[in-house]
Design a protein around this motif. Sequence first.
Motif, PDB file in Angstrom:
ATOM      1  N   ILE A 129     -60.177 -55.835  23.538  1.00 39.47           N
ATOM      2  CA  ILE A 129     -59.744 -55.557  24.936  1.00 39.47           C
ATOM      3  C   ILE A 129     -60.353 -53.863  25.194  1.00 39.47           C
ATOM      4  N   PRO A 130     -61.351 -53.645  26.269  1.00 46.86           N
ATOM      5  CA  PRO A 130     -61.809 -52.540  26.564  1.00 46.86           C
ATOM      6  C   PRO A 130     -60.619 -51.637  27.110  1.00 46.86           C
ATOM      7  N   VAL A 131     -60.492 -50.628  26.812  1.00 46.91           N
ATOM      8  CA  VAL A 131     -59.714 -49.409  27.357  1.00 46.91           C
ATOM      9  C   VAL A 131     -60.501 -48.454  28.004  1.00 46.91           C
ATOM     10  N   PRO A 132     -60.263 -48.266  29.657  1.00 50.63           N
ATOM     11  CA  PRO A 132     -61.016 -47.062  30.201  1.00 50.63           C
ATOM     12  C   PRO A 132     -60.866 -45.950  29.469  1.00 50.63           C
ATOM     13  N   LYS A 133     -62.027 -45.251  29.347  1.00 50.88           N
ATOM     14  CA  LYS A 133     -62.043 -43.985  28.514  1.00 50.88           C
ATOM     15  C   LYS A 133     -61.034 -42.929  28.973  1.00 50.88           C
ATOM     16  N   ALA A 134     -60.974 -42.882  30.281  1.00 50.11           N
ATOM     17  CA  ALA A 134     -59.696 -41.995  31.065  1.00 50.11           C
ATOM     18  C   ALA A 134     -58.447 -42.321  30.471  1.00 50.11           C
ATOM     19  N   ASP A 135     -58.063 -43.572  30.360  1.00 46.60           N
ATOM     20  CA  ASP A 135     -56.758 -43.968  30.236  1.00 46.60           C
ATOM     21  C   ASP A 135     -56.724 -43.547  28.534  1.00 46.60           C
ATOM     22  N   ALA A 136     -57.679 -43.913  27.719  1.00 47.62           N
ATOM     23  CA  ALA A 136     -57.724 -43.664  26.346  1.00 47.62           C
ATOM     24  C   ALA A 136     -57.378 -42.129  26.106  1.00 47.62           C
ATOM     25  N   ASP A 137     -58.303 -41.443  26.739  1.00 48.39           N
ATOM     26  CA  ASP A 137     -58.101 -39.867  26.765  1.00 48.39           C
ATOM     27  C   ASP A 137     -56.488 -39.460  27.021  1.00 48.39           C
ATOM     28  N   LYS A 138     -55.969 -39.905  27.961  1.00 50.85           N
ATOM     29  CA  LYS A 138     -54.742 -39.574  28.461  1.00 50.85           C
ATOM     30  C   LYS A 138     -53.767 -39.963  27.545  1.00 50.85           C
ATOM     31  N   ALA A 139     -53.890 -41.277  27.055  1.00 50.09           N
ATOM     32  CA  ALA A 139     -52.749 -41.646  26.033  1.00 50.09           C
ATOM     33  C   ALA A 139     -52.752 -40.799  24.772  1.00 50.09           C
ATOM     34  N   PHE A 140     -54.320 -40.309  24.379  1.00 48.37           N
ATOM     35  CA  PHE A 140     -54.416 -39.644  23.455  1.00 48.37           C
ATOM     36  C   PHE A 140     -53.522 -38.032  23.509  1.00 48.37           C
ATOM     37  N   GLU A 141     -53.959 -37.502  24.639  1.00 49.66           N
ATOM     38  CA  GLU A 141     -53.241 -36.165  25.120  1.00 49.66           C
ATOM     39  C   GLU A 141     -51.758 -36.356  25.018  1.00 49.66           C
ATOM     40  N   ALA A 142     -51.116 -37.580  25.276  1.00 45.99           N
ATOM     41  CA  ALA A 142     -49.690 -37.697  25.190  1.00 45.99           C
ATOM     42  C   ALA A 142     -49.543 -37.883  23.672  1.00 45.99           C
ATOM     43  N   ALA A 143     -50.287 -38.838  22.705  1.00 41.43           N
ATOM     44  CA  ALA A 143     -49.913 -38.991  21.605  1.00 41.43           C
ATOM     45  C   ALA A 143     -49.972 -37.677  20.643  1.00 41.43           C
ATOM     46  N   ALA A 144     -50.496 -36.700  21.261  1.00 45.23           N
ATOM     47  CA  ALA A 144     -50.904 -35.590  20.302  1.00 45.23           C
ATOM     48  C   ALA A 144     -49.293 -34.723  20.157  1.00 45.23           C
ATOM     49  N   CYS A 145     -48.626 -35.172  20.689  1.00 42.88           N
ATOM     50  CA  CYS A 145     -47.121 -34.356  20.641  1.00 42.88           C
ATOM     51  C   CYS A 145     -46.765 -34.572  19.065  1.00 42.88           C
ATOM     52  N   ILE A 146     -46.144 -33.307  18.481  1.00 49.81           N
ATOM     53  CA  ILE A 146     -46.076 -33.359  17.186  1.00 49.81           C
ATOM     54  C   ILE A 146     -44.654 -33.519  16.817  1.00 49.81           C
ATOM     55  N   GLY A 147     -43.647 -33.776  17.879  1.00 49.27           N
ATOM     56  CA  GLY A 147     -42.131 -33.905  17.749  1.00 49.27           C
ATOM     57  C   GLY A 147     -41.578 -32.646  17.100  1.00 49.27           C
ATOM     58  N   CYS A 148     -41.923 -31.574  17.456  1.00 47.67           N
ATOM     59  CA  CYS A 148     -41.413 -30.155  16.963  1.00 47.67           C
ATOM     60  C   CYS A 148     -40.189 -29.818  17.523  1.00 47.67           C
TER      61      CYS A 148
END
Lengths: 254, 669, 270
Positions: free
Chosen positions: A150-169
């Motif tokens: 399943i290809p994922v548009p780079k823009a979506d993948a990048d945004k998902a990563f930015e959200a996933a960067a949360c460290i839960g502090c």
Amino acid sequence: MASKKNININLKVWRQKNAKAAGSMESYKLDNVSTDSSFLEMMDQLNEQLVAEKKEPIAFDHDCREGICGMCSMYINGRAHGPDTGITTCQLHMRMFNDGDTIFVEPWRSKAFPVIKDLVVDRSAFDRIQQAGGFVSVNTSGNTIDANTIPVPKADADKAFEAAACIGCGACVATCKNGSAMLFVGAKVSQYALLPQGKVEATERVLNMVRQMDEEGFGNCTNTGACEIECPKGISLENIARMNREYLKASLIK
Amino acid sequence: MKLDSKIPEGHISEKWTNHKNHLKLVAPNNRPKIDVIVVGTGLAGASAAASLGEMGYNVKAFCFQDSPRRAHSIAAQGGVNAAKNYQNDGDSVYRLFYDTIKGGDYRAREANVHRLAEVSGNIIDQCVAQGVPFAREYGGLLDNRSFGGTQVQRTFYAAGQTGQQLLLGAYSALSRQIGLGRVKMYNRHEMLDLVKVDGKARGIIARNLITGEIERHSAHAVIIASGGYGNVYFLSTNAMGSNVTAAWKIHKQGALFANPCFVQIHPTCIPVHGTNQSKLTLMSESLRNSGRIWVPKKKEDAEAIRAGKLKPTQIAEEDRDYFLERRYPAFGNLVPRDVASRAAKERCDAGYGIEANDTNEGVYLDFSTEIQNKGKQAAYAKGNHNPTPEEITTLGKAWLEEKYGNLFTMYQKITDENPYETPMKIYPAVHYTMGGVWVDYNLQSTIPGCFVAGEANFSDHGANRLGASALMQGLADGYFVLPYTVSNYLADEIRTGKISTDSPEFAEAEKRVMDQINFFLNNKGTKSVDYFHKKLGLIMWNKVGMGRNAQGLTEAITEIAQLKEDFYKDVYVPGNNDEMNPELEKALRVADFLELGQLMAMDALQRNESCGGHFREEYQDAEGETLRDDENFAFVGAWEYQGEDINKEIMHKEELKYEFIKIAARNYK
Amino acid sequence: MAKSALLKSSLAKKYWMALTGLFLCLFLAGHLAGNLQLIFGDALQFNKYALFMTTNPAVKLLSYLTYISIIFHAIDGIMLAIQNKKARPVAYAMNNPSGNSSFASRNMAVLGTVILVFIATHMVNFWAKMHFSQMPLQKTTIEFQGMKNDFYITTDGGYVPVNDPAYVIKNKTEIYDANVNLKIKDAYKDLHKITFDFFRDAKWGLPFTIFYVLSMIVLAFHLLHGFQSAFQSLGINNKFTPAIKLFGKLFAIIVPLLFAIIPLYIHFTK
């Protein structure tokens, strides 16, 4: 160039024996703090001084000391993770302070994050929110489809990563005047909502995670934007908006 | 004791498949009757707990942090290797296998490494299915980068936070099982001993770090996934809480400890700044793609820099010694980690170090050449064929910022120096430990029912780990190996029934723990735990660090034994047991580090060769390169505990047989 | 699930705040357009407008929606504020929120309460009079053959002499033929006069003018955060957000400013 020097500081630190005991701000004096030290190294130094005086050292959460584990959590001079942006407490350096400064150090304050001892709080509410729906229900067989099916548009993948960067502090909760956890939850909801793998369960996920968030006693979002500014990973308010959309959609169809 | 690695028969590429096909199974209806304990929730622990919980076992998972998501796997930056060959550059399972064996300097077990390479692809499939946001290309497919020690692009990554994303993926799988009630999570709990009943691992003693309560937990199998022991050096890139206690406690209960002297020193960390420093920060290996490492050619320049009289930018090009490019023209600044680290140490030892700290240990990582090159390229790409020097510099810096912006910012926050203007200062630091608890092919230690996974075991990286392989191993062990091999063991336990925690064995283990705690709390010492830990760290760094020799190691063994004695005599631990007591936690951990440190020195002393991260100064060629001794040292040194006196530990050898790879000298020139 | 989620959950409360808030912004715009006639129009025009606003069925419906919105917005807001207060039982000894958020965003509840008090006052001053008390009716003086006479202006465009015993006023605005007790015309309530008298009152004119102006400043701050915040709450945060924020800022400044000019104009032009 780094200018090495030592400063003398005064500290006012929250001391609390345990969850049930009443706490108070206590004053300490600490001399010869290198401005190259990190804030936690300064705390180590203070603790060494306390141990040498046969006094009980200050309990505080910390682990990786490189800004990624999300364990350190101090409210310093009225700001979550102190007077610098884009960093955790462990990345805050003493060169941000001046000789003779009085520094206030307090634990995260939130009903959902009760104090365990001194500066240590219980953030397991975040774990429970994650357990309520912060996952893709896929078994760990490894026998899923090939990663590139399943290809994922780079823009979506990048945004998902930015959200996933949360460290839960929990800085978002600590700094929000409402003690709201929506940046944390919004980031997690967003990460999965942006990826095709997460979309299947999106409806259930957002409803369950928000329900758990409400049950934990976090406050509501009034869009002050403080969380975004204090977030060490710069998680964007867009994620809260996305959660709002997802939830609206979910509650209309479910 | 005869070490049986239980490597299956057959061709290397069929061993794992055949083995899996013949492992015993536990039927779904029997699984809920069986308890499994997992200690540690990093990549290996979280993935194992999630997988076993999903299968239906009753899993209890333990971590000392406040959440399983905080395990130190989270700090891995670079990436995870997998033989997917998406880039069509000739990668294959065999090549990944080969590179890992070679990178490990021929001190790893062939069968384990091949299995690792085989399942590497599944890791990527699994993680993507879980919603791990790997970096992608514009076409929407996964992107790859290259890493040290390989000639293909097989590293999958998520910016500089791959470990974080993989761990959060495993944590999400674990959270799902916790939510479903199949895994019971014990946050802020530290395992302090293993309980053996009739020779089998049957449970653990854990301390609740909030209340101090000493708890008994029973299980039919215990999995240790507690990470590495780099913190024996006090200063390392490990998290502050990373410790060897779980692994060391099972060692004391009979599990052999293999190759403890194999430690990886990472070349690009921010140098030590002062005596209050608590931790070393890694600057990603990827920076070596763009930076050139140098020290001044003239000693007087180095001295002037340390004294603050000269700036690195004032040193003329011809007065700079790009020592990696000089010594290793083929690989240049991209030699493997152990090689780069040693070369930096060699220069600093010779008096060319540039950092103004107690030890002068530091070298430059300079981006000015890259700024010029990329700046020129960028100008040309914009159609500007006569760029001014200012334009070039501006464009070059912009390129760097896009590629490494977050790392540069982190560096500036820590050091208060602008790496766009002045070279970064770096120095090697302890990073990863290849050694660990000895396990067989099934990842079972020499204690039946006690399995060890991830960095805590010794199995896959030999004497040196390649970049982006640790994440691969952790997840492979937890997702794709343990579920099969642990089930195989548990197949014989379906009739055992619930294991009581009231047995004398549990009482005895609990007493051992309580005695140790009471000892520390009642000790009338004068010095803090950190005082001893720092001393241990210095001995380890100076004598069991990057360069080792027989004399230093012999001294270290005595010094550590003496330090241990002093520690027990003079350590002061404030507070009580029935509360959160971080000083007590540290004391219990340092007690184990002191014993391990001594064993590491002993292991380094017996290994009369240089290989991978283990560099014995006596064993080098004229050019200062490592001299391996395959005739006498192609074995795993596995140590057996013999009581209080570490000197009495006995070493067992597991011969390493290379049937499918021809053993050869590592050459990066 | 859906029903309860849309009423109870934290996010649903935000939706309702946003929706009612945005509706009230629309109301403000409409209200302003009408009120500006106090400056730019004559008394008759304004009173015609006032009559229209109190009698047109569609406007009535809108007005009920407005009342509901105000009440809902206030109650929901108070509930949110209480919940938010509870989420942090122990305050920080040292807090520095100005480092990360605007004054308006942190004080929406206080600002909103002031606005609520203002609305109540405002309604007592005008709305209640308009609806419940005997208002003066709009008159005009016509000079005819050198004689000045006062007439009521009627809604059909006619004139009825004031103080003529042939006519009586019943039900506040209805003009009856006194002889046959038959309603013949309707007069206009003179809200224009009420308003001008109010702000020009010798004793209270100035204090009320100041109060109204201050209230509009409060409203400005409330809108400054509230307008753009509503879009975020409804999940709208995209490439249009900078434009929405800019529009919100302009709206928050211009609307209260124009509102504030009205009492100032009236008071200072007497």
